[in-house]
Design a protein around this motif. Structure first.
Motif, PDB file in Angstrom:
ATOM      1  N   LEU A  66       0.823  -1.210   0.000  1.00  0.00           N
ATOM      2  CA  LEU A  66       0.000   0.000   0.000  1.00  0.00           C
ATOM      3  C   LEU A  66       0.857   1.260   0.000  1.00  0.00           C
ATOM      4  N   THR A  67       1.970   1.250   0.726  1.00  0.00           N
ATOM      5  CA  THR A  67       2.824   2.442   0.738  1.00  0.00           C
ATOM      6  C   THR A  67       3.389   2.708  -0.652  1.00  0.00           C
ATOM      7  N   GLU A  68       3.782   1.670  -1.343  1.00  0.00           N
ATOM      8  CA  GLU A  68       4.277   1.828  -2.709  1.00  0.00           C
ATOM      9  C   GLU A  68       3.165   2.311  -3.628  1.00  0.00           C
ATOM     10  N   TYR A  69       1.969   1.810  -3.410  1.00  0.00           N
ATOM     11  CA  TYR A  69       0.819   2.223  -4.205  1.00  0.00           C
ATOM     12  C   TYR A  69       0.558   3.719  -4.049  1.00  0.00           C
ATOM     13  N   PHE A  70       0.547   4.198  -2.798  1.00  0.00           N
ATOM     14  CA  PHE A  70       0.280   5.621  -2.570  1.00  0.00           C
ATOM     15  C   PHE A  70       1.420   6.493  -3.090  1.00  0.00           C
ATOM     16  N   THR A  71       2.646   6.016  -2.981  1.00  0.00           N
ATOM     17  CA  THR A  71       3.780   6.767  -3.526  1.00  0.00           C
ATOM     18  C   THR A  71       3.662   6.885  -5.040  1.00  0.00           C
ATOM     19  N   LEU A  72       3.358   5.784  -5.696  1.00  0.00           N
ATOM     20  CA  LEU A  72       3.216   5.812  -7.158  1.00  0.00           C
ATOM     21  C   LEU A  72       2.026   6.655  -7.594  1.00  0.00           C
ATOM     22  N   LYS A  73       0.956   6.605  -6.835  1.00  0.00           N
ATOM     23  CA  LYS A  73      -0.227   7.407  -7.155  1.00  0.00           C
ATOM     24  C   LYS A  73       0.119   8.900  -7.083  1.00  0.00           C
ATOM     25  N   ASP A  74       0.894   9.291  -6.083  1.00  0.00           N
ATOM     26  CA  ASP A  74       1.313  10.682  -5.935  1.00  0.00           C
ATOM     27  C   ASP A  74       2.238  11.090  -7.086  1.00  0.00           C
ATOM     28  N   ARG A  75       3.180  10.228  -7.438  1.00  0.00           N
ATOM     29  CA  ARG A  75       4.081  10.518  -8.545  1.00  0.00           C
ATOM     30  C   ARG A  75       3.322  10.646  -9.861  1.00  0.00           C
ATOM     31  N   ILE A  76       2.320   9.818 -10.051  1.00  0.00           N
ATOM     32  CA  ILE A  76       1.507   9.881 -11.276  1.00  0.00           C
ATOM     33  C   ILE A  76       0.763  11.205 -11.357  1.00  0.00           C
ATOM     34  N   SER A  77       0.198  11.657 -10.234  1.00  0.00           N
ATOM     35  CA  SER A  77      -0.543  12.931 -10.258  1.00  0.00           C
ATOM     36  C   SER A  77       0.396  14.094 -10.550  1.00  0.00           C
TER      37      SER A  77
END
Length: 105
Positions: free
Chosen positions: A26-37
């Motif tokens: 989940l931490t990787e998911y949220f990090t990637l989601k932030d980078r994508i935005s």
């Protein structure tokens, strides 16, 4: 029954570990989601800039008005029969007088 519960508990602990700390957590998911935005907002800015540049290129290709405007602003083009006036002055006088008038009020 007791070994079965222990196996289920161990399986639950393993799944929880993978959820929070493992690969694709989940931490990787949220990090990637932030980078994508952030990347999408950067891409949007670049698209806007590209559109402005495309319009400027189209103006330069289609007519002489844009070329003339650019020559006037960047190269100081003056056509025959025009009079060029250069205003040289210190803006500090006008700002000082404005400040003094505001202070007196």
């Amino acid at each position: 029954m007791k070994p079965f519960v222990l196996v289920l508990f161990a399986l639950l602990a393993l799944l929880q570990y993978r959820l929070w700390f493992g690969e694709n957590s989940l931490t990787e998911y949220f990090t990637l989601k932030d980078r994508i935005s952030h990347q999408q907002s950067g891409n949007a800015e670049l698209l806007e800039r590209n559109e402005v540049l495309k319009e400027e290129i189209q103006d330069l290709k289609s007519g002489t008005e844009a070329l003339e405007e650019r020559a006037r602003n960047e190269l100081g083009l003056i056509e025959q029969g025009e009079t060029f006036f250069r205003v040289v002055g210190n803006d500090s006088r006008s700002t000082r007088s404005e400040e003094q008038s505001q202070d007196s009020q």
